[in-house]
Design a protein around this motif. Structure first.
Motif, PDB file in Angstrom:
ATOM      1  N   GLU A   1       1.086   3.998  -2.997  1.00 58.56           N
ATOM      2  CA  GLU A   1       0.868   5.425  -2.753  1.00 58.56           C
ATOM      3  C   GLU A   1       2.007   6.260  -3.343  1.00 58.56           C
ATOM      4  O   GLU A   1       1.771   7.279  -3.985  1.00 58.56           O
ATOM      5  CB  GLU A   1       0.761   5.657  -1.244  1.00 58.56           C
ATOM      6  N   LYS A   2       3.241   5.805  -3.142  1.00 61.02           N
ATOM      7  CA  LYS A   2       4.404   6.524  -3.681  1.00 61.02           C
ATOM      8  C   LYS A   2       4.383   6.580  -5.208  1.00 61.02           C
ATOM      9  O   LYS A   2       4.795   7.567  -5.805  1.00 61.02           O
ATOM     10  CB  LYS A   2       5.704   5.864  -3.237  1.00 61.02           C
ATOM     11  N   LEU A   3       3.910   5.499  -5.829  1.00 65.75           N
ATOM     12  CA  LEU A   3       3.918   5.418  -7.286  1.00 65.75           C
ATOM     13  C   LEU A   3       2.603   5.842  -7.926  1.00 65.75           C
ATOM     14  O   LEU A   3       2.472   5.846  -9.151  1.00 65.75           O
ATOM     15  CB  LEU A   3       4.264   3.987  -7.719  1.00 65.75           C
ATOM     16  N   HIS A   4       1.600   6.171  -7.094  1.00 63.02           N
ATOM     17  CA  HIS A   4       0.294   6.642  -7.574  1.00 63.02           C
ATOM     18  C   HIS A   4      -0.443   5.581  -8.400  1.00 63.02           C
ATOM     19  O   HIS A   4      -0.977   5.862  -9.475  1.00 63.02           O
ATOM     20  CB  HIS A   4       0.433   7.946  -8.353  1.00 63.02           C
ATOM     21  N   TYR A   5      -0.435   4.353  -7.886  1.00 65.06           N
ATOM     22  CA  TYR A   5      -1.182   3.253  -8.496  1.00 65.06           C
ATOM     23  C   TYR A   5      -1.996   2.563  -7.414  1.00 65.06           C
ATOM     24  O   TYR A   5      -1.691   2.674  -6.235  1.00 65.06           O
ATOM     25  CB  TYR A   5      -0.245   2.218  -9.130  1.00 65.06           C
ATOM     26  N   HIS A   6      -2.987   1.815  -7.833  1.00 68.37           N
ATOM     27  CA  HIS A   6      -3.776   1.037  -6.887  1.00 68.37           C
ATOM     28  C   HIS A   6      -2.963  -0.187  -6.474  1.00 68.37           C
ATOM     29  O   HIS A   6      -2.313  -0.814  -7.316  1.00 68.37           O
ATOM     30  CB  HIS A   6      -5.106   0.616  -7.528  1.00 68.37           C
TER      31      HIS A   6
ATOM     32  N   GLU B   1       0.827  -1.213   0.000  1.00 67.79           N
ATOM     33  CA  GLU B   1       0.000   0.000   0.000  1.00 67.79           C
ATOM     34  C   GLU B   1       0.862   1.265   0.000  1.00 67.79           C
ATOM     35  O   GLU B   1       0.567   2.222  -0.714  1.00 67.79           O
ATOM     36  CB  GLU B   1      -0.945   0.008   1.211  1.00 67.79           C
TER      37      GLU B   1
END
Length: 106
Positions: A24-29, A20
């Motif tokens: 968040e860091k990579l902006h993906y689900h 998770e």
């Protein structure tokens, strides 16, 4: 995407890494990252983290003066006994025995 995730893992391995947080860091689900990572790497995110931490531990045992406690702490194990137990399960010997067996003598 997998390369970006590996970069995050390798850069932040000494922190409490979760899928998770990486997502968040990579902006993906997280579920998308999980699927792509398994497809590209052939192992799950958590398996990769465990294996990478084990490889780091083995390297540090041979190449550094860090104690087993310090290594366990840096690799985010809740207590040293959990680290020792996992290490023995994977390697067949304790971290101390591994160090004694493989440490290079100057």
């Amino acid at each position: 995407l997998t390369e970006q995730l590996l970069d995050v893992i390798h850069t932040h391995i000494e922190s409490d890494l979760t899928l998770e947080l990486c997502a968040e860091k990579l902006h993906y689900h997280p579920s998308h990252l999980k699927r792509v990572f398994r497809r590209d790497m052939g192992v799950s995110f958590s398996e990769y983290i465990s294996n990478y931490r084990l490889q780091l531990a083995k390297s540090w045992l041979i190449e550094s003066p860090m104690t087993v406690n310090e290594i366990a702490d840096r690799l985010q194990y809740n207590n040293t006994q959990n680290f020792i137990r996992y290490f023995r399960k994977m390697e067949g010997i304790t971290p101390g025995q591994y160090r004694d067996r493989y440490k290079k003598v100057d």
